[in-house]
Write an enzyme that holds these catalytic residues in place. Structure first.
Site, PDB file in Angstrom:
ATOM      1  N   PHE A   1       0.810  -1.224   0.000  1.00  0.00           N
ATOM      2  CA  PHE A   1       0.000   0.000   0.000  1.00  0.00           C
ATOM      3  C   PHE A   1       0.837   1.265   0.000  1.00  0.00           C
ATOM      4  CE2 PHE A   1      -2.576  -2.967   2.920  1.00  0.00           C
ATOM      5  CZ  PHE A   1      -2.957  -3.746   1.858  1.00  0.00           C
TER       6      PHE A   1
ATOM      7  N   GLY B   1       0.684  -9.444  -3.422  1.00  0.00           N
ATOM      8  CA  GLY B   1      -0.525 -10.206  -3.107  1.00  0.00           C
ATOM      9  C   GLY B   1      -1.594  -9.960  -4.149  1.00  0.00           C
TER      10      GLY B   1
ATOM     11  N   ALA C   1       1.999  -4.338 -13.666  1.00  0.00           N
ATOM     12  CA  ALA C   1       1.496  -5.116 -14.804  1.00  0.00           C
ATOM     13  C   ALA C   1       1.945  -4.496 -16.123  1.00  0.00           C
ATOM     14  CB  ALA C   1      -0.023  -5.217 -14.744  1.00  0.00           C
TER      15      ALA C   1
ATOM     16  N   ARG D   1      -7.197  -3.108 -20.967  1.00  0.00           N
ATOM     17  CA  ARG D   1      -7.616  -4.515 -20.877  1.00  0.00           C
ATOM     18  C   ARG D   1      -7.287  -5.080 -19.506  1.00  0.00           C
ATOM     19  NH1 ARG D   1      -5.702  -9.736 -24.426  1.00  0.00           N
ATOM     20  NH2 ARG D   1      -3.718  -8.651 -24.402  1.00  0.00           N
TER      21      ARG D   1
ATOM     22  N   THR E   1      -8.210 -11.962 -10.641  1.00  0.00           N
ATOM     23  CA  THR E   1      -7.347 -11.167  -9.763  1.00  0.00           C
ATOM     24  C   THR E   1      -7.610  -9.675  -9.979  1.00  0.00           C
ATOM     25  OG1 THR E   1      -5.528 -11.168 -11.358  1.00  0.00           O
ATOM     26  CG2 THR E   1      -5.527 -12.918  -9.711  1.00  0.00           C
TER      27      THR E   1
ATOM     28  N   GLY F   1      -2.531  -0.064 -15.308  1.00  0.00           N
ATOM     29  CA  GLY F   1      -2.486  -0.639 -13.965  1.00  0.00           C
ATOM     30  C   GLY F   1      -3.777  -0.409 -13.210  1.00  0.00           C
TER      31      GLY F   1
ATOM     32  N   GLU G   1      -4.425   0.980  -7.837  1.00  0.00           N
ATOM     33  CA  GLU G   1      -4.832   2.057  -6.946  1.00  0.00           C
ATOM     34  C   GLU G   1      -6.158   2.715  -7.281  1.00  0.00           C
ATOM     35  OE1 GLU G   1      -0.811   3.972  -5.418  1.00  0.00           O
ATOM     36  OE2 GLU G   1      -0.634   3.174  -7.417  1.00  0.00           O
TER      37      GLU G   1
HETATM   38 MO1  MOS Z   1       1.562   2.777  -4.156  1.00  0.00          MO
HETATM   39  S1  MOS Z   1       0.946   4.128  -2.732  1.00  0.00           S
HETATM   40  O1  MOS Z   1       2.481   3.752  -5.220  1.00  0.00           O
HETATM   41  O2  MOS Z   1       2.385   1.565  -3.353  1.00  0.00           O
END
Ligand code: MOS
Length: 746
Positions: free
Chosen positions: A248, A475, A518, A635, A641, A709, A712
């Site tokens: 995180f 993870g 990714a 995509r 996941t 990606g 976030e």
């Molecule tokens: Mo993220 S806050 O760039 O691990």
């Protein structure tokens, strides 16, 4: 064989649920010792004495290290500081204390219990000086940061001709008053990352070579930081991290405990394991800074935005700048001719804040999307209709075309799934039984990032393909995606491919941060697998016993790990050709570069978040029975996941909206709820139905796989969606997170 995009199960799932995946704190080495850190109990001052006599006499104690006896490091311990992720660390090079819970000593003993008991007997005396712990008092001295990663701190376009607060425009003209105007301040608290796995490191020396088993989002960054800090050649440091129990952002930087463990291990001549306690996770390993965001937004009577001013103040430490880029998305999200954004930093005697879960965009969308909801109320307009009115054809700041932006499709699909059309606009107008029902909307966004990455693909003599990359799996599914991409590219079944990562001896990859793994790593894996495929085909074509002997390369196919000719049915396992040709492994490297996509396109992800809250009208208890999120992310590389990651982001957002709050004691500078009993995050019972999906999209500019990606974006927009739903349910606008029930009593 369409593995890429399929809902493939996690290849590491079985290891995880059976407890066999080794995390850093699980590492056990011969003759290993245990370290426990002693942290400061004042926020500002100097250490005048450290009494360690009793501790040193206690059983099993091997070392007490502090500024009194720590080895001197190059540049006073600052040689590894390379912003943005290289931190000013507490490495016992001086007696100064800059924040509460700063490391001041490290005890090493035979067992963890012995080290912990001795650490409690260390007496530290201080000469305390007055600490700045009051954000409001320090705010007038706020300073502008240099930059926010690669973005400027301040921007302005058009003329920000805001009549009341900004004074006359540069031309001196007073514009006509806007049809609707919102000028409000939105506040978000300090938050701590709290991955289930705390920071942990095991340091072991062999001669002048150091190995670190470290819980990190960035093995090569850790290697580089530690090597520079200790004055070593990078190739003398190896960092190993096969599994991360959540990061995180806090594990994106290498914090003080890592070089300290290495120094201690060298001193005692044995491996040292150093695992932070939960309370120590609220001390010196970063947090999300608190923000105060002053917004002024105006629109004409048709709902067209006229101006946006977004000034974000966030706190930083006395020793280093970290900026939460909360106003950054306001530059690009909507069509608006006049936009001014600013970031300012307020220095406090606290730890240096850091990247946390969609840094900037998470806190920023709370403020912006709350303010726009308020604007839609003033305009008597549906919040989505208002946003549709301001949907930009191109990036309004850079003027570049979007790589892909399917936000309209997200609005449509999300509104339909949620049943938004049945919403009554008046607050307090919807009920379920005696409960107030609120429906809120907010937009999600996060930039698409990518960095250079490398990988290697190997065909082993037993017919297994091993693909290796110096990346990390937090993870989220990196192992699984690597296996999918390699298997599909090579024409191998998934179970004949093994992904390996988390070792700095593997080819280098970027930090698993900024939602970029990714988009960075998978093209490198694809390149390595594709180069290996070429080598395997060449091997078969040159092998007189192969069904592909002397065939043109484009006639040769590899399917299910077997080679043959397109036109014929005969196939042979690739490993057979390998065995006839020396029997050793064949490998190929892959390198993938982001190129210049950002020069000609604007690359961002988007989403539409719909939230329902139900609120008890007497007790004001808030529940979130359902959330619908629709995302424009290119995509999706793995349906399963990928959705899990978006869903997890929404759960975070609910926690941010309703619970998360690190409470800073204004006298001591200590976070007082430094535990998971009082720092609240959602439990299963707090989460209702979450429906997340992506709209069909392929981003041809971000990478060859078409995927942006998704690490976030899931958290962004959610807190505003909840706040807007709370307003709709109750008529009470809460502009300060978390939305606890006391804030609803008016
Ligand atoms: Mo993220 S806050 O760039 O691990």
């Amino acid at each position: 064989m369409a593995l890429i995009g399929a809902a493939v199960d996690r290849v590491d799932g079985r290891l995880k649920v059976t407890g066999q995946a080794p995390y850093s704190a699980d590492v056990v080495l011969p003759r290993m010792t245990h370290g426990v850190l002693v942290l400061s109990t004042i926020a500002s001052g100097r250490i005048t004495a450290i009494d360690s006599a009793e501790a040193e006499r206690m059983p099993g104690v091997l070392l007490v290290m502090s500024h009194l006896n720590a080895p001197q490091l190059p540049d006073g311990g600052r040689a590894g500081v390379h912003p943005p992720a290289g931190r000013v660390l507490a490495l016992f090079q001086e007696d100064a204390v800059h924040y509460n819970r700063q490391p001041v000593a490290l005890v090493v003993a035979e067992t963890l219990d012995q080290a912990g008991a001795a650490a409690r007997k260390i007496g530290v005396s201080y000469a305390e000086s007055s600490a700045q712990l009051n954000f409001a008092a320090a705010k007038p001295d706020a300073h502008a940061p240099d930059k926010i990663n690669s973005d400027p701190s301040d921007t302005a376009r058009g003329s920000f001709a805001e009549p009341s607060s900004a004074g006359p425009s540069s031309t001196g003209e007073q514009p006509p008053p806007a049809a609707a105007r919102v000028a409000e301040t939105y506040r978000t608290p300090i938050e701590h990352h709290n991955p289930m796995e705390p920071h942990a490191t095991v340091a072991v020396w062999q001669g002048d070579e150091l190995t670190l088993y470290d819980a990190t989002q960035y093995i090569s960054g850790c290697r580089s930081t530690v090597a520079k800090t200790l004055g070593m050649a990078p190739d003398k440091v190896r960092v190993v991290c096969p599994y991360v129990g959540g990061g995180f952002g806090c594990k994106g930087s290498t914090w003080s405990h890592v070089p300290l463990a290495a120094l201690a291990a060298r001193q005692v001549g044995r491996p040292v394991k150093l695992v932070l306690g939960r309370d120590q996770m609220f001390g010196f390993v970063g947090c999300r800074p608190l923000t105060e965001q002053e917004l002024i937004v105006t629109a004409d009577s048709s709902g067209q935005f006229e101006s946006m001013q977004h000034h974000s103040f966030s706190h930083t430490s006395m020793i280093e700048d970290f900026t939460e880029g909360a106003a950054v998305q306001t530059r690009i999200l909507y069509s608006c001719p006049n936009v001014e954004t600013q970031h300012r930093l307020v220095k406090l005697n606290v730890e240096t804040p850091t990247f946390q879960r969609a840094p900037g965009h998470c806190t920023g969308t709370f403020a912006l999307e709350s303010a726009l909801d308020e604007l839609s109320v003033e305009l008597h307009m549906d919040p989505i209709a208002m946003r549709l009115r301001n949907e930009p054809a191109a990036d309004p700041q850079s003027k570049l075309p979007w790589s892909s932006r399917s936000l309209r499709a997200c609005y449509d699909s999300g509104a339909k799934a949620f049943g938004w059309a049945a919403r009554k606009s008046e607050p307090r107008s919807m009920r379920a039984g005696r409960e107030l029902v609120g429906w809120g909307y907010a937009t999600a966004t996060y930039p698409a990032n990518r960095s250079p990455a490398n990988a290697v693909a190997r065909l082993k003599p037993d017919g297994m393909v091993v693909v290796q990359c110096g990346t990390q799996d937090l993870g989220t599914g990196t192992y699984t995606l690597m296996a999918q991409v390699a298997a599909q590219t090579l024409g191998f079944p998934l179970e004949r491919v093994r992904a390996e990562l988390g070792d700095s001896r593997f080819p280098e990859a970027p930090v698993s941060g900024g939602s970029q793994s990714a988009a960075s790593v998978m093209p490198a894996v694809q390149a390595a697998a594709s180069a290996l495929r070429d080598k395997l085909i060449a091997l078969a074509v040159g092998d007189e016993f192969s069904p592909a002997y002397k065939a043109p390369a484009d006639d040769v196919v590899i399917e299910a790990g077997r080679v043959g000719l397109r036109s014929q049915t005969r196939r042979e396992p690739i490993a057979a050709a390998l065995a006839r040709n020396g029997g050793g492994e064949i490998f190929a490297m892959g390198n993938a570069q982001p190129g210049d996509a950002k020069k000609h396109h604007s690359l961002h992800s988007f989403g539409a978040v719909f939230v329902e809250v139900r609120i008890d009208p007497d007790l004001h208890v808030i529940r979130v029975p359902r959330v619908v999120g629709r995302y424009s992310v290119g995509r999706l590389l793995n349906e399963k996941t990928g959705r899990s990651q978006l869903l997890g982001g929404v759960v975070w957002g609910i926690g941010m909206a309703l619970m998360e709050d690190s409470v800073l004691d204004g006298r001591s500078g200590r976070i007082v709820n430094a535990n998971l009993a009082e720092y609240h995050v959602p439990t299963n019972a707090d989460i209702g139905h979450i429906d997340v999906d992506v709209v069909p999209e392929f981003d041809p500019y971000i990478d060859p796989l078409g995927a942006r990606g998704i690490g976030e974006i899931g958290i962004t927009g959610v807190a505003a969606g909840v706040a807007n739903a709370v307003y709709h349910a109750t008529g009470v606008r809460v502009r300060q997170l978390p939305i606890t029930l006391d804030k609803l009593f008016t």
